[in-house]
Write an enzyme that holds these catalytic residues in place. Structure first.
Site, PDB file in Angstrom:
ATOM      1  N   GLY A  27       0.829  -1.198   0.000  1.00 55.30           N
ATOM      2  CA  GLY A  27       0.000   0.000   0.000  1.00 55.30           C
ATOM      3  C   GLY A  27       0.865   1.250   0.000  1.00 55.30           C
ATOM      4  CB  SER A  28      -0.042   4.742   0.713  1.00 58.22           C
ATOM      5  OG  SER A  28      -0.488   4.718   2.060  1.00 58.22           O
ATOM      6  CB  THR A  61      -1.112   2.902   4.895  1.00 61.09           C
ATOM      7  OG1 THR A  61      -2.091   3.852   4.462  1.00 61.09           O
ATOM      8  CG2 THR A  61      -1.805   1.818   5.701  1.00 61.09           C
ATOM      9  N   GLY A  62       2.064   2.478   5.334  1.00 61.57           N
ATOM     10  CA  GLY A  62       3.178   1.605   5.697  1.00 61.57           C
ATOM     11  C   GLY A  62       3.856   2.056   6.979  1.00 61.57           C
ATOM     12  CD  GLU A  75       5.000  -2.938  -3.560  1.00 62.32           C
ATOM     13  OE1 GLU A  75       5.039  -1.677  -3.498  1.00 62.32           O
ATOM     14  OE2 GLU A  75       4.205  -3.565  -4.268  1.00 62.32           O
ATOM     15  CB  CYS A 131       3.461  -0.711  -6.552  1.00 71.47           C
ATOM     16  SG  CYS A 131       2.100  -0.688  -5.355  1.00 71.47           S
TER      17      CYS A 131
END
Length: 471
Positions: free
Chosen positions: A219-220, A223-224, A241, A275
């Site tokens: 994800g982003s 958020t990571g 990732e 991505c």
């Protein structure tokens, strides 16, 4: 799953989230939030099931996972139709059927690999053996762009090495994910793979749970970083990732016609909602016009529309949040003097459609270049020297992938060695492979997936050191 809300602090979530068909905006269904009590109970069951699963012979786990691959193949048409209905990517081209074949392949490969114990040191006095043990319960947070394929990347290696998995699909692509999990669980032992559903707060509760030993997240970056914070309390292992803003460099003198199809799909696979898509293209000033003309010409012949139409190979943006973000970047480019080099035809449909758009007269420092568009918009940036192009490609917080395009392989490899990315492709972009490790550099995350290295990432190493008898 009973209809309850999840409470975290003083926040109570609404129980429903509407999942829409992004091509038609028709409601597919209501996604309910799994409650904290339900998540607790699911993890208790997962822990119990994991012990039994890990105790099975390695060959038996491999055999079961190969049967999972067979089940996915058998139901691939049904699942592809669900992907198109909920995620939006077309059935054909590099779309939903393509995603399902990837699901099958990325199940077969981990099932075929071995990670045996290894004698890491031995002499006349000692012998040291490295074993790879399962971690326990893995929390998997899957995204909406490749909802089934990326879920498989998280699920199958974890199961292969003896872990249990609790997966939270994106709220935007819940129903296609549930359909796939139903197929997988028709083969697996009970409770070894379980699912929770809902908004981001459900994922936050899951990843912060004290019984989670490993978190796999796609994800982003924002958020990571929250996932990293959530893992701190119990030091859960992480594979992150976190997206990319991948640069591509076309070296001077490229035979553009020979590579134009690969360049196009490198940028616009899944409407650019990948991505590891090509999102910034650096072109020498002498080749700029011919590259723009070739890309515009190729783009003009690619049909866009409702992916259920078998003639279509480009679909909508998956959700309004992402649609609005892309539109904001386009409007910013308009307001700051960018040149719109090409804009495709938007279909006359209600969905979240943005035509393929090529943008020039931009550079590093412009939002359309610096921010990951995650859509069918490609900024094309002129450069004077290769050194300038390398510097600009590296001038980003992201470092997932990059590419170099050249008919001189030696020159391409020299440039590739200088790019700051987890993977640098030459004359291709986003060409991942289930045997080849894949992961990011810089803020694109850490840890790798795929192949032997991906299996290691879902285990904990254990050394048994033996003192030898001496006479």
């Amino acid at each position: 799953m009973k209809k309850t809300s999840l409470e975290k602090g003083n926040n109570t979530l609404n129980t429903d989230f509407l999942s829409l068909n992004p091509s038609t905006l028709e409601v597919i269904g209501k996604v309910e939030n799994t409650s904290s009590e339900e998540i607790d109970a699911i993890i208790v069951k997962a822990k119990k099931a994991q012990k039994l699963w890990a105790a099975r012979l390695d060959a038996e786990r491999k055999e079961i996972l190969l049967k999972v691959a067979e089940a996915l193949q058998t139901h691939s048409k049904h699942l592809a139709e669900w992907i198109t209905k909920e995620q939006g990517k077309p059935l054909n081209g590099p779309g939903a059927h393509f995603e399902m074949q990837a699901c099958v392949g990325w199940t077969q490969v981990p099932a075929s690999l071995d990670l045996p114990e290894e004698i890491v040191f031995e002499d006349e006095t000692r012998k040291d053996i490295l074993y790879r043990n399962p971690i326990g319960v893995v929390a998997a947070i899957a995204p909406w762009n490749w909802p089934l394929m990326i879920a498989i990347w998280q699920i199958i290696p974890s199961l292969r090495m003896g872990n249990a998995v609790v997966i939270k699909p994106s709220e935007y692509t819940t129903f296609c994910s549930l359909e796939m999990i139903k197929v997988i669980n028709s083969v697996l032992p009970e409770d070894i793979l379980q699912v929770v559903t809902g908004k981001g707060e459900v994922g936050a509760y899951l990843t912060g749970h004290p019984e989670i030993g490993k978190i796999m997240f796609t994800g982003s970056i924002a958020t990571g970083k929250k996932v990293i914070e959530a893992s701190a309390s119990n030091m859960a292992r992480l594979t992150l990732e976190c997206g990319g803003n991948d640069a591509g460099i076309i070296l001077p003198g490229l035979d553009v016609a020979k590579h134009i199809e690969s360049i196009f799909w490198g940028a616009f696979l899944n409407m650019g909602q990948t991505c590891a898509c090509l999102k910034r293209l650096y072109v020498h000033e002498d080749d700029y016009e011919k590259v723009v003309q070739a890309l515009a010409g190729y783009s003009s012949n690619i049909p866009m529309g409702n992916g259920a139409d078998e003639t279509v190979v480009l679909g909508p943006i998956q959700n309004k949040m992402q649609y609005d973000k892309i539109q904001d970047l386009i409007h910013d480019a308009e307001n700051t003097g960018a040149e719109f080099l090409f804009k495709g035809q938007k279909p006359d449909l209600k969905g979240y459609f943005i035509p393929v758009t090529l943008i020039g007269n931009v550079d590093n420092g412009d939002r359309i270049v610096d921010e990951e568009q995650f859509g069918p918009v490609l900024p094309i940036i002129k450069y004077k020297t290769v050194e300038e192009a390398i510097w600009k490609a590296n001038n980003s917080e992201n470092g997932l992938g990059a590419s170099v395009w050249s008919d001189n392989s030696d020159e391409a490899e020299k440039v590739a060695a200088q790019l700051e990315a987890g993977t640098v492709w030459i004359n291709q972009h986003g060409a991942i492979h289930p045997f080849v490790p894949f992961g990011g550099a810089k803020q694109s995350g850490y840890g790798v997936e795929f192949g032997i290295e991906g299996l290691k990432a879902v285990t904990t190493p254990k050394v048994i050191s033996i003192k030898k008898q001496t006479s």
